[in-house]
Design an enzyme around this catalytic site. Structure first.
Site, mmCIF file in Angstrom:
data_model
loop_
_atom_site.group_PDB
_atom_site.id
_atom_site.type_symbol
_atom_site.label_atom_id
_atom_site.label_comp_id
_atom_site.label_asym_id
_atom_site.label_seq_id
_atom_site.Cartn_x
_atom_site.Cartn_y
_atom_site.Cartn_z
ATOM 1 N N ASP A 66 0.978 -1.149 0.218
ATOM 2 C CA ASP A 66 -0.301 0.066 -0.026
ATOM 3 C C ASP A 66 0.635 1.245 0.429
ATOM 4 O O ASP A 66 1.908 1.310 1.025
ATOM 5 C CB ASP A 66 -1.405 0.334 1.471
ATOM 6 C CG ASP A 66 -1.654 1.186 1.409
ATOM 7 O OD1 ASP A 66 -1.745 2.076 0.109
ATOM 8 O OD2 ASP A 66 -2.658 1.851 2.321
ATOM 9 N N VAL A 67 1.072 2.474 -1.121
ATOM 10 C CA VAL A 67 2.079 3.614 -1.391
ATOM 11 C C VAL A 67 1.158 4.026 -0.250
ATOM 12 O O VAL A 67 1.976 5.445 0.081
ATOM 13 C CB VAL A 67 1.627 4.274 -2.269
ATOM 14 C CG1 VAL A 67 1.988 3.290 -3.649
ATOM 15 C CG2 VAL A 67 0.292 4.454 -2.933
ATOM 16 N N ASN A 93 2.432 7.416 -9.617
ATOM 17 C CA ASN A 93 1.119 7.206 -10.578
ATOM 18 C C ASN A 93 0.485 6.285 -9.949
ATOM 19 O O ASN A 93 -1.037 6.462 -10.297
ATOM 20 C CB ASN A 93 1.840 5.912 -11.388
ATOM 21 C CG ASN A 93 0.677 5.440 -12.237
ATOM 22 O OD1 ASN A 93 0.153 6.166 -13.073
ATOM 23 N ND2 ASN A 93 0.493 4.167 -11.804
ATOM 24 N N TYR A 159 -10.526 13.815 -5.325
ATOM 25 C CA TYR A 159 -9.510 13.319 -6.020
ATOM 26 C C TYR A 159 -9.372 14.687 -6.945
ATOM 27 O O TYR A 159 -8.151 14.342 -6.831
ATOM 28 C CB TYR A 159 -9.964 12.614 -7.078
ATOM 29 C CG TYR A 159 -9.786 12.191 -8.389
ATOM 30 C CD1 TYR A 159 -8.719 10.874 -8.994
ATOM 31 C CD2 TYR A 159 -9.039 12.474 -9.403
ATOM 32 C CE1 TYR A 159 -7.831 10.349 -9.390
ATOM 33 C CE2 TYR A 159 -8.655 12.192 -10.270
ATOM 34 C CZ TYR A 159 -7.980 11.155 -10.617
ATOM 35 O OH TYR A 159 -7.271 10.548 -11.847
ATOM 36 N N LYS A 163 -5.311 15.269 -5.851
ATOM 37 C CA LYS A 163 -4.176 15.918 -7.253
ATOM 38 C C LYS A 163 -3.753 16.890 -7.374
ATOM 39 O O LYS A 163 -2.479 17.577 -7.994
ATOM 40 C CB LYS A 163 -4.922 15.800 -8.609
ATOM 41 C CG LYS A 163 -5.294 14.719 -8.471
ATOM 42 C CD LYS A 163 -4.437 13.344 -9.212
ATOM 43 C CE LYS A 163 -4.848 11.387 -9.289
ATOM 44 N NZ LYS A 163 -3.566 10.371 -9.755
ATOM 45 N N THR A 194 -7.435 3.740 -19.164
ATOM 46 C CA THR A 194 -7.114 2.729 -17.976
ATOM 47 C C THR A 194 -8.799 2.047 -17.309
ATOM 48 O O THR A 194 -9.138 2.679 -17.518
ATOM 49 C CB THR A 194 -6.404 3.283 -17.146
ATOM 50 O OG1 THR A 194 -7.134 4.730 -16.125
ATOM 51 C CG2 THR A 194 -5.171 4.323 -18.263
#
Length: 264
Positions: A66-67, A93, A159, A163, A194
């Site tokens: 998990d990042v 990413n 989101y 970002k 994606t």
């Protein structure tokens, strides 16, 4: 090839199991990077990309983590140092989507999106600045943000906030990394074909109505993207590879918008 001028170079990619991350892994392997560290939470996706890059085991390090977990990053740094003894490039990413109006967004959902999409970037940049800096050779990092960071859309609150935070955090990292000749740039994609779209109710509904994801992508693009199409992951990978390589000297602290004109 892009990395012939840096023999022995090692690159880290988070969210490497699919989409832009997987395309970047394939590109960097083909363009001459010596070692790849592929980080992905989904073990099955990680196994697939491991086969696709075609590098021998002594040039690959695959990490299922998990990042957003700082302890996992400590372990990752130790494994990278033990296997390769260096890190030259990093691509932040990994990301997850969110959809829905703010009034219906729970705090738990907010924290989940911020954890992966912003905490994960912070931990990637922190690890990258330290490890690349210790090598004394300089290097480069690329953060994958989104056009949502600069163009407000309904339903994209957590989101978009994550970002936008990633863009500004990357600029700070570019300032701090400059003394060690570490360049940090950001790519802001628009619509890209994606798997991140899958599971979003509006997209799943459109996909069912249109008869599949490709038709849904085309309908969305024609409805708002001036070029009339979404990008392929490989097209974003090309931008990332260029920013990592010496071909983009002396760019740092820059944000490259790749959105088909959506934000124009």
């Amino acid at each position: 090839m892009m990395f012939d001028d840096n023999p022995g170079a090692v690159a880290l990619i988070t969210g490497a199991g699919s989409g832009i991350g997987a395309a970047t892994a394939r590109l960097l392997a083909a363009e001459g990077v010596h070692g790849l560290v592929l980080m992905e939470w989904n073990a099955d996706s990680l196994a697939r990309i491991r086969e696709e890059v075609g590098l021998p085991d002594d040039r690959l390090l695959c990490l299922t983590q998990d990042v957003a977990d700082p302890k996992a990053w400590d372990d990752a740094a130790a494994q990278i140092a033990a296997k390769f003894g260096r890190l030259d490039y990093a691509v932040a990413n990994a990301g997850i989507p969110a959809g829905g109006p703010l009034v219906k967004c729970s705090f738990e959902e907010w924290r989940r999106v911020i954890a992966v999409n912003l905490d994960g970037v912070f931990l990637t940049l922190k690890t990258g600045l330290k490890m690349i800096g210790e090598g004394g050779r300089g290097g480069a990092m690329v953060v994958i943000a989104s056009v949502a960071a600069i163009k407000a859309e309904q339903g994209a609150g957590p989101y978009a906030a994550a970002k936008a935070g990633a863009v500004q955090l990357s600029k700070v990292a570019a300032r701090e990394g400059a003394r060690d000749q570490i360049r940090v740039n950001v790519v802001l994609p628009g619509g890209v074909k994606t798997p991140i779209w899958n599971g979003l109710p509006f997209f799943d509904s459109l996909s069912d109505k249109m008869g599949g994801n490709e038709a849904a992508f085309d309908a969305m693009a024609k409805g708002g993207t001036p070029l009339g199409r979404f990008a392929a992951p490989e097209e974003l990978a090309n931008q990332i590879g260029h920013l990592l390589s010496s071909r983009s000297q002396p760019m740092t602290g820059a944000s490259v918008v790749v959105d088909g004109g959506l934000s124009a």
